[in-house]
Enzyme design. Sequence first.
Site, PDB file in Angstrom:
ATOM      1  N   HIS A   1       0.271 -11.453  33.626  1.00  0.00           N
ATOM      2  CA  HIS A   1       0.417 -12.433  32.488  1.00  0.00           C
ATOM      3  C   HIS A   1      -0.167 -11.471  31.131  1.00  0.00           C
ATOM      4  O   HIS A   1       0.732 -12.241  30.654  1.00  0.00           O
ATOM      5  CB  HIS A   1      -0.815 -13.430  32.892  1.00  0.00           C
TER       6      HIS A   1
ATOM      7  N   SER B   1       0.910 -18.580  36.374  1.00  0.00           N
ATOM      8  CA  SER B   1       1.933 -18.301  35.665  1.00  0.00           C
ATOM      9  C   SER B   1       2.856 -19.206  35.242  1.00  0.00           C
ATOM     10  O   SER B   1       2.905 -19.465  33.434  1.00  0.00           O
ATOM     11  CB  SER B   1       3.349 -16.984  36.744  1.00  0.00           C
TER      12      SER B   1
ATOM     13  N   GLU C   1       8.917 -23.707  43.985  1.00  0.00           N
ATOM     14  CA  GLU C   1       7.881 -23.487  44.721  1.00  0.00           C
ATOM     15  C   GLU C   1       8.345 -23.764  46.244  1.00  0.00           C
ATOM     16  O   GLU C   1       8.499 -25.135  45.955  1.00  0.00           O
ATOM     17  CB  GLU C   1       6.410 -23.558  44.282  1.00  0.00           C
TER      18      GLU C   1
ATOM     19  N   GLY D   1      13.072 -20.341  45.789  1.00  0.00           N
ATOM     20  CA  GLY D   1      13.478 -19.263  44.324  1.00  0.00           C
ATOM     21  C   GLY D   1      15.073 -18.586  44.578  1.00  0.00           C
ATOM     22  O   GLY D   1      15.234 -18.052  43.303  1.00  0.00           O
TER      23      GLY D   1
ATOM     24  N   ASP E   1       8.210 -13.252  40.919  1.00  0.00           N
ATOM     25  CA  ASP E   1       7.010 -12.691  41.983  1.00  0.00           C
ATOM     26  C   ASP E   1       6.303 -13.539  42.935  1.00  0.00           C
ATOM     27  O   ASP E   1       5.804 -14.230  43.712  1.00  0.00           O
ATOM     28  CB  ASP E   1       5.282 -13.657  40.822  1.00  0.00           C
TER      29      ASP E   1
HETATM   30  N1  SAM Z   1       3.255 -16.369  40.011  1.00  0.00           N
HETATM   31  C1  SAM Z   1       2.582 -16.905  39.998  1.00  0.00           C
HETATM   32  C2  SAM Z   1       1.585 -17.118  39.607  1.00  0.00           C
HETATM   33  O1  SAM Z   1       1.408 -15.680  38.916  1.00  0.00           O
HETATM   34  O2  SAM Z   1       0.527 -18.384  39.075  1.00  0.00           O
HETATM   35  C3  SAM Z   1       1.978 -16.563  41.898  1.00  0.00           C
HETATM   36  C4  SAM Z   1       3.181 -17.163  43.205  1.00  0.00           C
HETATM   37  S1  SAM Z   1       2.680 -16.390  44.526  1.00  0.00           S
HETATM   38  C5  SAM Z   1       2.356 -15.267  44.169  1.00  0.00           C
HETATM   39  C6  SAM Z   1       3.610 -16.339  45.207  1.00  0.00           C
HETATM   40  C7  SAM Z   1       4.228 -18.136  45.646  1.00  0.00           C
HETATM   41  O3  SAM Z   1       5.995 -17.743  46.372  1.00  0.00           O
HETATM   42  C8  SAM Z   1       3.805 -19.048  46.699  1.00  0.00           C
HETATM   43  O4  SAM Z   1       2.947 -19.612  45.993  1.00  0.00           O
HETATM   44  C9  SAM Z   1       4.902 -18.719  48.067  1.00  0.00           C
HETATM   45  O5  SAM Z   1       4.308 -20.803  48.594  1.00  0.00           O
HETATM   46  C10 SAM Z   1       5.650 -19.389  47.123  1.00  0.00           C
HETATM   47  N2  SAM Z   1       6.872 -18.418  47.934  1.00  0.00           N
HETATM   48  C11 SAM Z   1       7.022 -18.205  48.675  1.00  0.00           C
HETATM   49  N3  SAM Z   1       8.097 -17.980  48.727  1.00  0.00           N
HETATM   50  C12 SAM Z   1       8.847 -18.557  48.007  1.00  0.00           C
HETATM   51  C13 SAM Z   1      10.606 -17.910  48.179  1.00  0.00           C
HETATM   52  N4  SAM Z   1      11.397 -17.652  49.004  1.00  0.00           N
HETATM   53  N5  SAM Z   1      11.162 -19.305  47.188  1.00  0.00           N
HETATM   54  C14 SAM Z   1       9.895 -20.400  46.647  1.00  0.00           C
HETATM   55  N6  SAM Z   1       8.326 -19.858  46.627  1.00  0.00           N
HETATM   56  C15 SAM Z   1       8.384 -18.942  47.344  1.00  0.00           C
END
Ligand code: SAM
Length: 285
Positions: A18, A99, A117, A143, A168
């Site tokens: 971040h 994020s 998400e 994503g 991420d």
């Molecule tokens: N980026 C966020 C932050 O910094 O606050 C944290 C994200 S966390 C590490 C990863 C997230 O990706 C999880 O909530 C998970 O459910 C989601 N996720 C996993 N595979 C995904 C995909 N193919 N597309 C979108 N979201 C996905």
Amino acid sequence: MNYHHAFHAGNHADVLKHIVQLALLDAFKRKDSPFFVLDTHGGAGRYLLTSEESRKTLEAENGVMRLMAQPKLPAVVERYLKAVQADNPVGALVNYPGSPLLTAQTLREQDRMAVCELQDAEAATLKALFAHDSRVAVLQADGYTQNKALLPPKANGAKIGRGLVLIDPPYEAQDAEYQRILASIEEILGRWAQASFAIWFPIKQRRTVLHFLRKACALPVKSVLTVELLVRPDDSPLRLNGSGMLLLNPPWQFDQILAPAMPVLKQHLGEAGASTRLQWLKQAE
Ligand code: SAM
């Protein structure tokens, strides 16, 4: 999927990610023209640090809370802590902004964000958070597969040239995740050649990420910078010993903006044997 970011919000990896994310967005804001942010793995957007998940791991205690306790830190770190504080009551730290919320705090009227998400609960929280923010589109979707629909980015019918793709993922299957990331970046560059990228990666044993970093350097991008924080030696394949941000096409001299943060992160978040790395793997001529 077993991954829930609530267990990890505010940990050393979030702190590094971040700080870098906000510094990148601030660099975009030096020009008036609009920018676009695609956050491919958004999470829930906001995390309660008093939740059962957070109290179980105490990861925020060893991350953001240690920095909050320091009287004076470099500007790039203070800027991040102010953004976290802005999502909390004065003098308290009960929320940790993820994020998408940090980006939304930073966007101007002319800028836009799309956030993806997959999981139901996280996507529902995101949708509620941004229900009244017309700059932000929330998609409950994979994503990696939204590029065709979202890119090249536009606002009010006009193309947006600049912007950031933040990737991420949870890395539940590490090698497969690397492959999806690299394929997705290639596809995005085909639609939006000017994009910058920030990709978070876990470090258990550093040698296992080298192949991924080499592949990233072979992508058609002008410059590649890595920023890494190991909070302990990378001698165990079972623990998150550190993490990194892989930056593709970052702003010029972006390393100089981050440099003052590195010794501070090592000092306050590291254990014995901690280390940092800030390294251009490819530089524009
Ligand atoms: N980026 C966020 C932050 O910094 O606050 C944290 C994200 S966390 C590490 C990863 C997230 O990706 C999880 O909530 C998970 O459910 C989601 N996720 C996993 N595979 C995904 C995909 N193919 N597309 C979108 N979201 C996905």
